[in-house]
Design a protein around this motif. Structure first.
Motif, short mmCIF file in Angstrom:
data_model
loop_
_atom_site.label_atom_id
_atom_site.label_comp_id
_atom_site.label_asym_id
_atom_site.label_seq_id
_atom_site.Cartn_x
_atom_site.Cartn_y
_atom_site.Cartn_z
N VAL A 392 0.85 -1.18 0.00
CA VAL A 392 0.00 0.00 0.00
C VAL A 392 0.90 1.24 0.00
O VAL A 392 1.79 1.35 0.84
N THR A 393 0.67 2.13 -0.95
CA THR A 393 1.33 3.44 -0.96
C THR A 393 0.25 4.50 -1.13
O THR A 393 -0.94 4.20 -1.03
N LEU A 394 0.65 5.72 -1.42
CA LEU A 394 -0.30 6.82 -1.59
C LEU A 394 -0.38 7.22 -3.05
O LEU A 394 0.63 7.35 -3.74
N SER A 395 -1.60 7.41 -3.49
CA SER A 395 -1.86 7.90 -4.85
C SER A 395 -1.66 9.42 -4.90
O SER A 395 -1.66 10.10 -3.86
N ASP A 396 -1.53 9.96 -6.09
CA ASP A 396 -1.48 11.41 -6.25
C ASP A 396 -2.88 12.01 -6.23
O ASP A 396 -3.03 13.24 -6.09
N GLU A 397 -3.91 11.17 -6.37
CA GLU A 397 -5.29 11.65 -6.28
C GLU A 397 -5.66 11.90 -4.83
O GLU A 397 -5.14 11.25 -3.92
N THR A 398 -6.59 12.83 -4.62
CA THR A 398 -7.01 13.15 -3.25
C THR A 398 -8.51 12.90 -3.08
O THR A 398 -9.27 12.87 -4.05
N ASP A 399 -8.91 12.73 -1.82
CA ASP A 399 -10.31 12.47 -1.51
C ASP A 399 -11.01 13.76 -1.09
O ASP A 399 -10.44 14.86 -1.17
N ALA A 400 -12.25 13.63 -0.61
CA ALA A 400 -13.05 14.79 -0.24
C ALA A 400 -12.48 15.56 0.94
O ALA A 400 -12.83 16.71 1.17
N LEU A 401 -11.59 14.93 1.71
CA LEU A 401 -10.94 15.60 2.85
C LEU A 401 -9.61 16.22 2.43
O LEU A 401 -8.92 16.80 3.28
N GLY A 402 -9.25 16.06 1.17
CA GLY A 402 -7.98 16.59 0.69
C GLY A 402 -6.80 15.68 0.97
O GLY A 402 -5.64 16.09 0.80
N LEU A 403 -7.07 14.43 1.35
CA LEU A 403 -6.01 13.48 1.67
C LEU A 403 -5.70 12.61 0.46
O LEU A 403 -6.60 12.24 -0.30
N ARG A 404 -4.43 12.25 0.30
CA ARG A 404 -4.06 11.37 -0.81
C ARG A 404 -4.71 10.01 -0.64
O ARG A 404 -4.73 9.44 0.45
N ARG A 405 -5.25 9.51 -1.72
CA ARG A 405 -5.95 8.24 -1.68
C ARG A 405 -4.96 7.07 -1.64
O ARG A 405 -3.76 7.24 -1.84
N THR A 406 -5.51 5.90 -1.42
CA THR A 406 -4.72 4.66 -1.39
C THR A 406 -4.29 4.28 -2.81
O THR A 406 -5.05 4.43 -3.77
#
Length: 528
Positions: A392-406
């Motif tokens: 598991v790492t972090l994607s460059d995409e972000t979610d509704a909270l502004g956090l990087r997605r899985t």
């Protein structure tokens, strides 16, 4: 009690002895254990009491390896994934905890004996009525295990939770606990460490409605699931650039699942009566209310696994359909498509008849009816070798909270496929030696395993246990290496994944951690 995080005044600072992030199986188990203890507990849950699509979307992410359903494999509301789990339970084997020279990165810092008393308590939490996981006599009632040849394959038992929906079952316990406050609709956006990274200083919390507040705990347990545990550690990077607990680059690595293969082989038996007692007695015991309480499966002996240096597999069976001496012709008004299907089935059944007649020629007399044998439906799930490239790492995409997605890269190895294939061959030997059955293996030999036929929705291993910080994220007490007051709960702790469902073991580990936290608080918060 419960508090809607969306109603907390913006900027509020909440001080507590213990913060638990995540109200799933592990988080609720720990909160219940600490109810009435005098230790103040803040239980922080992303969702509410019901499914909400906007909250569930926070699980969405990017797939970089074997295709996998990130969002649908977990539920993000009070009770977590116990809101839709199937209830299968079985302890890990002692061998599962050992360092096996044929399994790279194996070896837990605890033994099965360390978990035995907690398995008993976990069984009560999950409402499992019997302790007879390995006592065949408790389930016989006139039946017998399949008399398979050799010493490689044996019947073992899974016991069923009702299944316990922990959000519903234990909501009243959390409601009544004066020392436990559960904050719903509240998302921890970062676990903020002290300037030297040695302890948790605060938790930054946000709601999808825009409210932000802070929780300041003396100790913290991260219990958000096998993928989200790793993601939140990686997101918590304002002090440690690589994320908390990740100085050795281990956080998120060794993601494991249980690859499932729905039809790995064709199993034929000369008569249903030969397996009827086993099927009725061992495959499913059903209460008058219709609840399944036990299922017998075929698994592999410890001696076999050691001798062949293989990983485990569990196989389930059900009668599928009879093989008749002669096929019934399609109806006169059948469509061309129906006729083509009947012709194909007839070709297949002709092969099955030949195989069954060969089996009958060795041990059995001809059947009195038109049935000459039965084909059994079968499914299997296997253990996966720990693989640092599965992660598991972090994607460059972000979610509704502004956090990087899985970003998930689930990677299987050729050795995983080879182990499963070898286990199928062992079952074929056992059926062939018995004489009343034959097995045609359908699972092919593979140069690589890049597409999975199925999975168990079991997220394992991303914050694994190890005494060595270079090989794991937490120690034997589930505490993050290098931090004094951050603990982890859940199946992300698993050093190896066994081949059985994880819920019973993750609850047992959570209860063990609860006892540890009680002792630590009793000794004084300064020791945390």
């Amino acid at each position: 009690m419960f508090v809607d995080g969306r109603q907390v005044p913006d900027g509020t600072v909440i001080e507590t002895d213990l913060a638990i992030i995540g109200a799933g199986a592990a988080g609720i188990s720990i909160a219940r254990e600490l109810a009435g203890s005098g230790i103040s507990v803040a239980l922080i849950e992303s969702g509410g009491f019901e499914f909400d699509a906007e909250t569930q979307d926070l699980y969405e992410g990017e797939i970089a390896g074997v295709d996998y359903p990130l969002t649908s494999s977990r539920l993000r509301y009070f009770g977590g994934t116990t809101n839709h789990w199937g209830g299968w339970c079985r302890p890990f084997e002692p061998l599962d905890f050992e360092e096996r020279d044929w399994v790279p990165y194996s070896g837990w810092p605890i033994a099965r004996a360390d978990l035995d008393p907690f398995y008993e308590r976990a069984r009560e939490v999950l409402q499992i009525r019997s302790p007879a996981f390995d006592d065949a006599s408790a389930w016989e009632k006139g039946g017998q295990p399949l008399p398979l040849a050799g010493d490689e394959v044996e019947t073992r038992f899974f016991l069923y939770s009702p299944p316990t929906r922990m959000g519903k079952k234990y909501r009243p316990d959390i409601e009544r606990a004066k020392n436990v406050t559960c904050y719903l609709h509240s998302n921890v956006t970062e676990i903020v460490a002290s300037p030297n990274g040695a302890e948790v200083e605060r938790l930054d919390v946000a709601t999808l409605s825009g409210v932000r507040f802070t929780v300041k705990p003396k100790a913290c347990v991260l219990a958000t699931g096998g993928i989200e545990n790793a993601r939140l550690l990686l997101l918590s990077n304002s002090v440690e650039e690589a994320g908390l607990g990740n100085r050795n680059g281990i956080v998120g690595r060794f993601f494991m699942e249980h690859p499932h293969v729905p039809s790995p082989a064709t199993f034929l038996v000369t008569g249903l009566d030969l397996v009827a007692d086993w099927y009725r007695t061992y495959t499913k015991v059903v209460t008058p209310a219709g609840n399944v309480v036990m299922r017998g499966c075929l698994m592999f002996t410890e001696d076999y696994l050691r001798r062949t240096k293989r990983l485990g597999t569990v196989m389930t069976f059900a009668p599928s359909h009879p093989i008749l001496a002669e096929d019934e012709p399609p109806a006169a008004d059948a469509s061309e498509e129906e006729k083509a299907k009947a012709e194909e089935a007839a070709k297949r059944n002709a092969v099955f008849r030949s195989v069954l007649q060969l089996a009958r020629s060795t041990t059995a007399s001809p059947a009195a009816s038109n049935e000459i044998g039965w084909r059994l439906g079968v499914g299997c799930a296997s253990e996966q070798e720990p693989n640092p490239a599965s992660r598991v790492t972090l994607s460059d995409e972000t979610d509704a909270l502004g956090l990087r997605r899985t970003k998930l890269a689930w990677r299987l190895k050729k050795s995983d496929a080879d182990s499963l294939r070898g286990n199928l061959e062992a079952v074929a030997r056992a059926f062939g030696g018995w004489g009343e059955g034959r097995v045609q293996i359908l699972f092919p030999e593979r140069d690589e395993w890049t597409e999975a036929e199925g999975w168990g929705n079991h997220h394992l291993g991303t914050t694994r246990m190890s005494v060595d910080p270079r090989r794991g994220v937490v120690d034997a007490e589930c505490r993050v290496h290098g931090m004094s007051n951050l603990f982890i709960a859940g199946s992300s702790l698993f050093t190896t994944g066994s081949t059985v469902n994880p819920t019973l073991t993750l609850v047992a580990l959570a209860l063990r951690l609860s006892d540890h936290l009680k002792r630590r608080f009793a000794a004084g918060a300064s020791e945390l």
